[in-house]
Write an enzyme that holds these catalytic residues in place. Structure first.
Site, mmCIF file in Angstrom:
data_model
loop_
_atom_site.group_PDB
_atom_site.id
_atom_site.type_symbol
_atom_site.label_atom_id
_atom_site.label_comp_id
_atom_site.label_asym_id
_atom_site.label_seq_id
_atom_site.Cartn_x
_atom_site.Cartn_y
_atom_site.Cartn_z
ATOM 1 N N GLY A 2 22.424 -45.769 0.282
ATOM 2 C CA GLY A 2 21.203 -44.969 0.223
ATOM 3 C C GLY A 2 21.406 -43.603 -0.420
ATOM 4 O O GLY A 2 20.446 -42.853 -0.592
ATOM 5 N N ARG A 18 18.202 -59.018 -2.779
ATOM 6 C CA ARG A 18 16.934 -58.337 -2.525
ATOM 7 C C ARG A 18 15.966 -58.724 -3.640
ATOM 8 O O ARG A 18 16.409 -59.126 -4.725
ATOM 9 C CB ARG A 18 17.138 -56.817 -2.570
ATOM 10 N N ARG A 33 13.074 -47.177 0.975
ATOM 11 C CA ARG A 33 13.485 -48.230 0.044
ATOM 12 C C ARG A 33 13.006 -49.605 0.499
ATOM 13 O O ARG A 33 12.848 -50.524 -0.308
ATOM 14 C CB ARG A 33 15.020 -48.210 -0.109
ATOM 15 N N ARG A 66 24.010 -49.319 8.451
ATOM 16 C CA ARG A 66 24.265 -48.481 7.269
ATOM 17 C C ARG A 66 24.375 -47.005 7.651
ATOM 18 O O ARG A 66 25.196 -46.276 7.105
ATOM 19 C CB ARG A 66 23.158 -48.694 6.231
#
Ligand SMILES: Nc1nc2c(ncn2[C@@H]2O[C@H](COP(=O)(O)OP(=O)(O)O)[C@@H](O)[C@H]2O)c(=O)[nH]1
Ligand SMILES: Nc1ncnc2c1ncn2[C@@H]1O[C@H](COP(=O)(O)OP(=O)(O)O)[C@@H](O)[C@H]1O
Length: 193
Positions: free
Chosen positions: A14, A44, A137, A148
């Site tokens: 990120g 994704r 996101r 994360r």
């Protein structure tokens, strides 16, 4: 083998590595080539197999690792990631500067090889901003987001150790961070304008 020094981009998930790297590759496709990693995570929306990652299974990846096909590999947020020898060789064979996007474990493993890259850390301005960017996101479940963020805390601590990275870029304003990255890479290659 090419004499051009590879570039390792690392930093928390990120932080903006892909954003910066994709722009760099788009604007300078004749200079840089991306080392396409293997991963066991799901693609994704918009991600292409063979371009963003080689999407694979744990079994296939473990087999490749046992055959010595990988320079490094790591477990991140419940999935396997790794850089194959072929991924790097493909880029070097085209006489391009090889860019690798790896986590902090990958950085430490690559330091044990003879790849001799430049190590650049992309860091977010703060944990709060990192969390917001990851949420906005919209790629993660709450569980993978929390994993994360936990990994990001560890990454941010380890990145402060002297000698781990050659350069640290704080990705606050995107334009400024991109210019900073280009300036650094300019020192490596006089081919960027
Ligand atoms: N060690 C290692 N880490 C990798 C590799 N490829 C990607 N990563 C890292 O894996 C982490 C997760 O990547 P990804 O699932 O694409 O999520 P994102 O960083 O949130 O976009 C990031 O820190 C990447 O730098 C690899 O080949 N080796
Ligand atoms: N400087 C910035 N300011 C605001 N948003 C950003 C900035 N850099 C990246 N982003 C956004 O933050 C999110 C995470 O960036 P991304 O490039 O996917 O990070 P990484 O590859 O390090 O995981 C993306 O949605 C991206 O558009």
């Amino acid at each position: 083998m090419s004499g051009l020094r590879p570039v390792v981009l690392s930093g928390p998930s990120g932080a903006g590595k892909s954003t910066l790297m994709k722009r760099l590759m788009k604007e300078h496709e004749d200079v840089f080539g991306f080392s396409v990693s293997h991963t066991t995570r799901n693609p994704r929306p918009g991600e292409e197999d063979g371009k963003d990652y080689h999407f694979t299974t744990r079994e296939a990846m473990e087999e490749g690792i046992s055959k010595g096909e990988f320079i490094e590999n790591a477990e991140f947020s419940g999935n396997m990631y790794g850089t194959s020898k072929a991924a790097v060789e493909d880029v070097l064979a085209k006489n391009l500067i090889c860019i690798l996007d790896v986590d902090i474990q990958g950085v430490k493993r690559i330091k044990e090889t003879d790849l001799n890259p430049i190590y650049i850390s992309i860091q977010p301005p703060s944990m709060e901003i990192l969390e917001k960017r990851l949420r906005d996101r919209q790629t993660e479940t709450e569980e993978s987001l929390q994993k994360r963020l936990e990994a990001a805390r560890i990454d941010m601590e380890l990145s402060k150790e002297p000698g781990v990275f050659d350069i640290v870029i704080i990705n606050d304003d995107l334009e400024r961070a991109y210019e900073e990255l280009k300036d650094i890479l300019n020192e490596v290659s006089k081919r960027i304008k």
